[in-house]
Design an enzyme around this catalytic site. Structure first.
Site, PDB file in Angstrom:
ATOM      1  N   ASP A 114       4.699   0.909  -1.218  1.00  0.00           N
ATOM      2  CA  ASP A 114       5.191  -0.334  -1.484  1.00  0.00           C
ATOM      3  C   ASP A 114       4.187  -1.481  -0.315  1.00  0.00           C
ATOM      4  OD1 ASP A 114       7.094  -2.091  -3.245  1.00  0.00           O
ATOM      5  OD2 ASP A 114       7.312  -2.965  -0.919  1.00  0.00           O
ATOM      6  N   TYR A 117       8.659 -10.826   3.002  1.00  0.00           N
ATOM      7  CA  TYR A 117       7.797 -11.142   1.819  1.00  0.00           C
ATOM      8  C   TYR A 117       7.270 -12.935   2.620  1.00  0.00           C
ATOM      9  CZ  TYR A 117       8.952  -7.747  -1.314  1.00  0.00           C
ATOM     10  OH  TYR A 117       9.197  -6.181  -1.423  1.00  0.00           O
ATOM     11  N   HIS A 157       7.482   3.981  -9.221  1.00  0.00           N
ATOM     12  CA  HIS A 157       7.024   3.078  -7.604  1.00  0.00           C
ATOM     13  C   HIS A 157       7.166   3.669  -6.173  1.00  0.00           C
ATOM     14  CE1 HIS A 157       6.384  -0.217  -5.424  1.00  0.00           C
ATOM     15  NE2 HIS A 157       7.392  -0.168  -4.828  1.00  0.00           N
TER      16      HIS A 157
END
Length: 461
Positions: free
Chosen positions: A226, A378, A440
């Site tokens: 990730d 982010y 993931h």
């Protein structure tokens, strides 16, 4: 036209693309030399005395635990839809209600705190930022010594690597692995920070931790998942003299937006099989404009929110355990089963991760009140181009031959970049494996497969 027909349009296009890529790669290598020099001159200074790590352990806070249980008992639910698949609109609200009840009445957080303290932990102040990390040495009497850095992302945690560490410890007795697992600034016990820190800063912090613990000239191997995959690629570009090799499970999605990737996506739009390996085609992977747009527009709504207004989402989840659970576990469900399926099933999610493991993740984010600061990564990363060079160019640069790269792609990874693109970006791509069973959250879901692939990669080097 006869020559074009003879060669084939896809082959001709790919040949032209490779020529373009080689030209760009020569330019990238020049820029990387500049960046490497900059990184060495601007690295965070560390000193064993001034930056002395403090021993840290997670404490059971009874007052906070009772407050959480009070909040759980006051949960207000909404009416779910009846005629849609359970996870189609998000995390199944009926399953969430079941988990809330278990969380409030049966979940043993105190024993999970003991689990979190399984391995030695530390906190250190580097460049006015408090950083938390696990530091564990396997088989210290072994003659061969290897430094490992294990990196996770959102909404992950340092203890997501515990099973992987266990497996390495028990199965590789011939080597002493010096393992460090840091928490991203703003995640968990790396205190929420008032400074705007991005993935680039995080890579610089992690290199500083490795130098602090192992010496200025330390060499180390990095495994990333990730955000960890993005931070890992930054480390390889910034510090190729210290980073011996990198092993990543999610080639950075920033790869979608450079000329090389978009050119291959154009070919993939019209000739999808031509840019795929047989294994990639076997598992129905696709890399095209339509796939990229579908990912960005239809499947990555959370990404847009967190890359623009994370505090608005954080306000609700910081106050509502029901909201926190539903939002975060939706990502675990989706990441375990893949974007191209319904988000999974109740039993499937339990089989892959387990109820106590899932609730440990949620309680960790609740007790540290870090969900908002974790989501800011982010916004911080994708809105910091105004900081200028080298951030403005780093994403689109290759990883030079100085750093060997391995990619372990799990079938249900949330994003996909094909081998033919990766080999143009990573000039020393020496290993590429597709794992059929997994998603993931690689080391959390498949610790053994992640560990074996990473350690075998290192040993073969």
């Amino acid at each position: 036209m006869t020559l074009v027909k003879a060669i084939g349009i896809p082959v001709l296009l790919i040949a032209l693309l490779i020529g373009l890529v080689k030209y760009q790669n020569r330019k990238s290598l020049v820029e990387l030399e500049r960046i490497e020099k900059w990184a060495d001159e601007n690295k965070f200074k560390v000193d064993k005395i001034l930056n002395k790590p403090e021993i840290f352990s997670v404490e059971f806070d009874e007052k906070e635990w009772n407050f959480l249980k009070q909040k759980l008992s006051l949960t207000r639910y909404f009416t779910p839809l009846k005629d849609v698949p359970k996870f189609d609109y998000g995390f199944d609200p009926e399953y969430a209600k079941e988990l809330i009840d278990y969380w409030n009445t049966k979940f043993d957080w105190k024993s999970q705190v003991d689990f979190l303290n399984k391995y030695p932990q530390f906190r250190v102040n580097i460049n006015d930022t408090i950083l938390h990390y696990v530091h564990y040495v396997t088989n210290p009497s072994a003659e061969k010594k290897v430094n490992l850095l294990l990196l996770d992302g959102w909404p992950g945690s340092f203890f997501g690597f515990y099973k992987m560490i266990d497996f390495i410890d028990q199965n590789y007795k011939d080597t002493s692995y010096n393992i460090i697992v840091p928490s991203i600034p703003g995640y968990g016990y790396s205190n929420p920070t008032e400074k705007v820190l991005d993935a680039f800063d995080t890579a610089m912090f992690y290199d500083a931790i490795m130098r602090l613990e192992n010496g200025e000239n330390t060499e180390y191997y990095v495994h990333g998942e990730d955000w960890g995959s993005i931070i890992t690629t930054y480390l390889a570009k910034l510090y190729p003299k210290r980073v011996r090799a990198i092993h990543i499970t999610m080639p950075p999605f920033t790869s979608f937006f450079d000329l090389k990737s978009l050119s291959f996506a154009l070919v993939g739009q019209f000739f999808p099989e031509s840019i795929l390996t047989p294994d990639e085609a076997k598992y129905n992977f696709r890399f095209s404009f339509s796939e990229i747009l579908t990912l960005i527009i239809k499947k990555a709504g959370y990404f847009h929110i967190q890359a623009s207004k994370p505090d608005s989402m954080g306000a609700g989840m910081s106050d509502s355990p029901f909201g926190l659970l539903s939002y975060v576990l939706e990502k675990y469900s989706l990441g375990s089963f893949g974007f191209n399926q319904t988000c999974g099933t109740r039993d499937g999610l339990l089989e892959k991760l387990g109820r106590d493991e899932l609730l440990t993740i949620i309680t960790y984010y609740w007790m540290t009140n870090c969900i908002t600061s974790s989501m800011r990564l982010y916004r911080n990363t994708f809105y910091t181009l105004e900081k200028g060079w080298p951030r403005t160019v780093l994403n689109n640069l290759i990883i030079s031959e100085k750093v060997p790269v391995a990619v372990q792609l799990f079938r249900y990874e949330v994003s996909f970049v094909p081998f033919k693109v990766l080999e143009q970006k990573y000039l020393n791509l020496v290993r590429y494996n597709i794992v059929e069973d997994g998603g993931h959250f690689a080391s959390f879901e498949n610790p053994q497969k992640s560990a074996v692939d990473f350690i075998d990669f290192i040993k073969n080097l």
